[in-house]
Motif scaffolding. Sequence first.
Motif, PDB file in Angstrom:
ATOM      1  N   SER A 125       0.810  -1.220   0.000  1.00 46.51           N
ATOM      2  CA  SER A 125       0.000   0.000   0.000  1.00 46.51           C
ATOM      3  C   SER A 125       0.844   1.271   0.000  1.00 46.51           C
ATOM      4  O   SER A 125       0.298   2.366   0.145  1.00 46.51           O
ATOM      5  CB  SER A 125      -0.918   0.005   1.227  1.00 46.51           C
ATOM      6  OG  SER A 125      -1.733  -1.146   1.259  1.00 46.51           O
ATOM      7  N   SER A 126       2.142   1.141  -0.172  1.00 46.22           N
ATOM      8  CA  SER A 126       3.043   2.291  -0.104  1.00 46.22           C
ATOM      9  C   SER A 126       3.458   2.748  -1.499  1.00 46.22           C
ATOM     10  O   SER A 126       3.129   2.113  -2.506  1.00 46.22           O
ATOM     11  CB  SER A 126       4.282   1.923   0.725  1.00 46.22           C
ATOM     12  OG  SER A 126       3.909   1.501   2.019  1.00 46.22           O
ATOM     13  N   ASN A 127       4.190   3.841  -1.543  1.00 48.83           N
ATOM     14  CA  ASN A 127       4.665   4.369  -2.823  1.00 48.83           C
ATOM     15  C   ASN A 127       5.465   3.323  -3.595  1.00 48.83           C
ATOM     16  O   ASN A 127       6.258   2.582  -3.007  1.00 48.83           O
ATOM     17  CB  ASN A 127       5.553   5.603  -2.591  1.00 48.83           C
ATOM     18  CG  ASN A 127       4.745   6.859  -2.355  1.00 48.83           C
ATOM     19  OD1 ASN A 127       3.518   6.859  -2.457  1.00 48.83           O
ATOM     20  ND2 ASN A 127       5.424   7.948  -2.030  1.00 48.83           N
ATOM     21  N   ASP A 128       5.251   3.297  -4.900  1.00 42.25           N
ATOM     22  CA  ASP A 128       6.026   2.436  -5.802  1.00 42.25           C
ATOM     23  C   ASP A 128       5.998   0.983  -5.382  1.00 42.25           C
ATOM     24  O   ASP A 128       7.005   0.262  -5.491  1.00 42.25           O
ATOM     25  CB  ASP A 128       7.480   2.920  -5.886  1.00 42.25           C
ATOM     26  CG  ASP A 128       7.594   4.347  -6.399  1.00 42.25           C
ATOM     27  OD1 ASP A 128       6.840   4.693  -7.329  1.00 42.25           O
ATOM     28  OD2 ASP A 128       8.419   5.102  -5.874  1.00 42.25           O
ATOM     29  N   ALA A 129       4.839   0.518  -4.938  1.00 39.61           N
ATOM     30  CA  ALA A 129       4.741  -0.860  -4.450  1.00 39.61           C
ATOM     31  C   ALA A 129       5.136  -1.866  -5.521  1.00 39.61           C
ATOM     32  O   ALA A 129       5.793  -2.877  -5.226  1.00 39.61           O
ATOM     33  CB  ALA A 129       3.323  -1.138  -3.964  1.00 39.61           C
ATOM     34  N   THR A 135      12.116  -5.778  -6.517  1.00 40.22           N
ATOM     35  CA  THR A 135      13.491  -5.814  -6.005  1.00 40.22           C
ATOM     36  C   THR A 135      13.614  -6.449  -4.630  1.00 40.22           C
ATOM     37  O   THR A 135      14.713  -6.503  -4.079  1.00 40.22           O
ATOM     38  CB  THR A 135      14.076  -4.393  -5.935  1.00 40.22           C
ATOM     39  OG1 THR A 135      13.281  -3.605  -5.035  1.00 40.22           O
ATOM     40  CG2 THR A 135      14.081  -3.738  -7.305  1.00 40.22           C
ATOM     41  N   ALA A 136      12.517  -6.934  -4.068  1.00 40.21           N
ATOM     42  CA  ALA A 136      12.534  -7.457  -2.690  1.00 40.21           C
ATOM     43  C   ALA A 136      13.095  -8.875  -2.651  1.00 40.21           C
ATOM     44  O   ALA A 136      12.419  -9.826  -2.242  1.00 40.21           O
ATOM     45  CB  ALA A 136      11.134  -7.407  -2.097  1.00 40.21           C
ATOM     46  N   ASN A 171       4.997  -8.232   0.642  1.00 45.15           N
ATOM     47  CA  ASN A 171       3.811  -7.423   0.362  1.00 45.15           C
ATOM     48  C   ASN A 171       3.055  -6.963   1.598  1.00 45.15           C
ATOM     49  O   ASN A 171       2.688  -5.800   1.723  1.00 45.15           O
ATOM     50  CB  ASN A 171       2.848  -8.191  -0.553  1.00 45.15           C
ATOM     51  CG  ASN A 171       3.248  -8.135  -2.005  1.00 45.15           C
ATOM     52  OD1 ASN A 171       4.034  -7.282  -2.399  1.00 45.15           O
ATOM     53  ND2 ASN A 171       2.727  -9.052  -2.795  1.00 45.15           N
ATOM     54  N   GLU A 172       2.808  -7.889   2.512  1.00 42.35           N
ATOM     55  CA  GLU A 172       1.970  -7.589   3.673  1.00 42.35           C
ATOM     56  C   GLU A 172       2.777  -7.153   4.886  1.00 42.35           C
ATOM     57  O   GLU A 172       2.195  -6.872   5.936  1.00 42.35           O
ATOM     58  CB  GLU A 172       1.115  -8.815   4.032  1.00 42.35           C
ATOM     59  CG  GLU A 172       0.134  -9.223   2.948  1.00 42.35           C
ATOM     60  CD  GLU A 172      -0.843  -8.111   2.592  1.00 42.35           C
ATOM     61  OE1 GLU A 172      -1.246  -7.368   3.514  1.00 42.35           O
ATOM     62  OE2 GLU A 172      -1.187  -7.974   1.409  1.00 42.35           O
ATOM     63  N   PHE A 173       4.084  -7.074   4.749  1.00 39.61           N
ATOM     64  CA  PHE A 173       4.904  -6.709   5.903  1.00 39.61           C
ATOM     65  C   PHE A 173       4.954  -5.194   6.061  1.00 39.61           C
ATOM     66  O   PHE A 173       4.750  -4.426   5.101  1.00 39.61           O
ATOM     67  CB  PHE A 173       6.315  -7.263   5.733  1.00 39.61           C
ATOM     68  CG  PHE A 173       7.105  -7.270   7.010  1.00 39.61           C
ATOM     69  CD1 PHE A 173       6.884  -8.246   7.968  1.00 39.61           C
ATOM     70  CD2 PHE A 173       8.058  -6.290   7.279  1.00 39.61           C
ATOM     71  CE1 PHE A 173       7.600  -8.262   9.163  1.00 39.61           C
ATOM     72  CE2 PHE A 173       8.772  -6.285   8.455  1.00 39.61           C
ATOM     73  CZ  PHE A 173       8.543  -7.276   9.404  1.00 39.61           C
ATOM     74  N   SER A 174       5.240  -4.751   7.278  1.00 40.37           N
ATOM     75  CA  SER A 174       5.374  -3.325   7.581  1.00 40.37           C
ATOM     76  C   SER A 174       6.314  -2.641   6.590  1.00 40.37           C
ATOM     77  O   SER A 174       7.477  -3.034   6.442  1.00 40.37           O
ATOM     78  CB  SER A 174       5.913  -3.151   9.000  1.00 40.37           C
ATOM     79  OG  SER A 174       6.445  -1.853   9.195  1.00 40.37           O
TER      80      SER A 174
END
Length: 523
Positions: A125-129, A135-136, A171-174
């Motif tokens: 839900s953050s910028n540039d998700a 890249t994660a 995806n769902e992590f802080s």
Amino acid sequence: MNLRWLKSGTLATLFAVLLVGSLQAELTMPALFTDHMVLQRDKPIFIWGTADKGAKVTVTLGEQKTTITANDIGKWKAELKPLPAGGPHEVAVRSGEAEKVITDVLVGEVWVCSGQSNMQWNVLSSNDADMEKLTAKYPEIRLITVPRIGTQEPQDDFDDKWQLCTPETVNEFSAVGYFFGRQIHQTLDVPVGLIDNAWGGSSAEAWVERDLLKSSGKFDELLARWEKTEETYDHENALAQYKKNLDAWKEKVVQAKKDGKPQPGGQPRPPLNPLTRQHRPANLYNGVLNPIIGYGVRGAIWYQGESNAGRAYQYRDLFPLLIQNWRDKWGQEDFPFYWVQLADFREERDQPDDSAWAELREAQTMTLDKLPQTGQAVIIDLGEAEDIHPKNKQDVAKRLARLALANDYGYDIVSQSPRYKSMKVDGSDIVLELDTYGSQLDSFDTRALQGFTIAGEDKKFVNAKAVIVDGTHVRVSSPEVKAPVAVRYAWGDNPVANLQNKQGLPVTPFRTDDWDGVTKDAK
């Protein structure tokens, strides 16, 4: 049981099975101790769990081996010597015939990521998700999340497990937690473990032991309100009333369709049980913090305060109490505790005004002077007027990471936002001195400084002109105030303010006066 029909061989087999079962100790460990976990480097390693009462438990990690005895309720805790960053290792735990082996264990830096919704806010839900997901791919960053349970009963475990950071798991992590951990990992080139136990909307008092709140004597009215709720609230009755209201609403919907009228609004919502939610004192301390207390960590990052803004003066005592409570229970000295100051939010105003959010930011800043090993990431420039959840979590995390890299890892970088230090009246001007922590003052967007107000003895603030005198001083004045006594900067819910340092860290909002605020009497 009637055993006469059993043949002697079958009977012997049965007794053998029963005998082995009685000799085999029960052996369990919390979710923290699962495959892929990260242990904190250079600190004693604690591993714990349960076994049969009085059972011997042997824990092996590399060349280290220690044996302890479970106490009279079956609990055991092993201590191993510190290890440097590295791995993978195996941890073997044995008791009698029972054995558990934890694989792919790394040693590195472990951080707790806690607070309310802005810490819980996920990467998706953050910028540039979409770009962040691509890249994660960091197999040495490990993630674990504590499910949200609010209770007055201390919990020892939770339902989750350590996971490698991948495009699927991140995806769902802080978001703040992940971006912070990524910066630490990339800078130090060591494994990083992140424990997320944030709960959206949570109040600070929910994160503190109840007995400690009581014994402080500063939260009696708050606790009295909750005691009344605990005595009178009946969730079953609330559910029954909700069902009645819902049935009545459905009947109106049916009738509206028959009459050809618009569907009525106001559909009833099911009640939320306040006794199991995130505001009740100690609920989160017991439900989502207690299960991880004692696990070796470097420190904690925290993003919370919105839910306490209406009681900002109370937060002056509550927030330091929370931090000290965690440190005392962890038994790991004064581990670093870094927080995010509240962002700018709500409508911008062109005239000076009182602000509960400004007072909460002030309470957060005051905590810096009350406890060691603390730090504050100022984000008065990163908020969104109409969204309490700013999506730019990357810059928030970078400001937290600056604090950790400078204070805990020895990097020579500017990490702190400038803070008000002192003032001097000079005729009809006030000259402010700021502590810039090795940097210099600068302005953002325009050279003209914005966000300053000034007042005389009448306590009426007006917009002021301000200029940077040198790298650490600002001169403030207004033709409307001939004899000034106080200055405020970035004092509002969503102030227009542009003073920062050369690294782009905004000046910490402040006031030079100590006049009573709008939340002074809120308990």
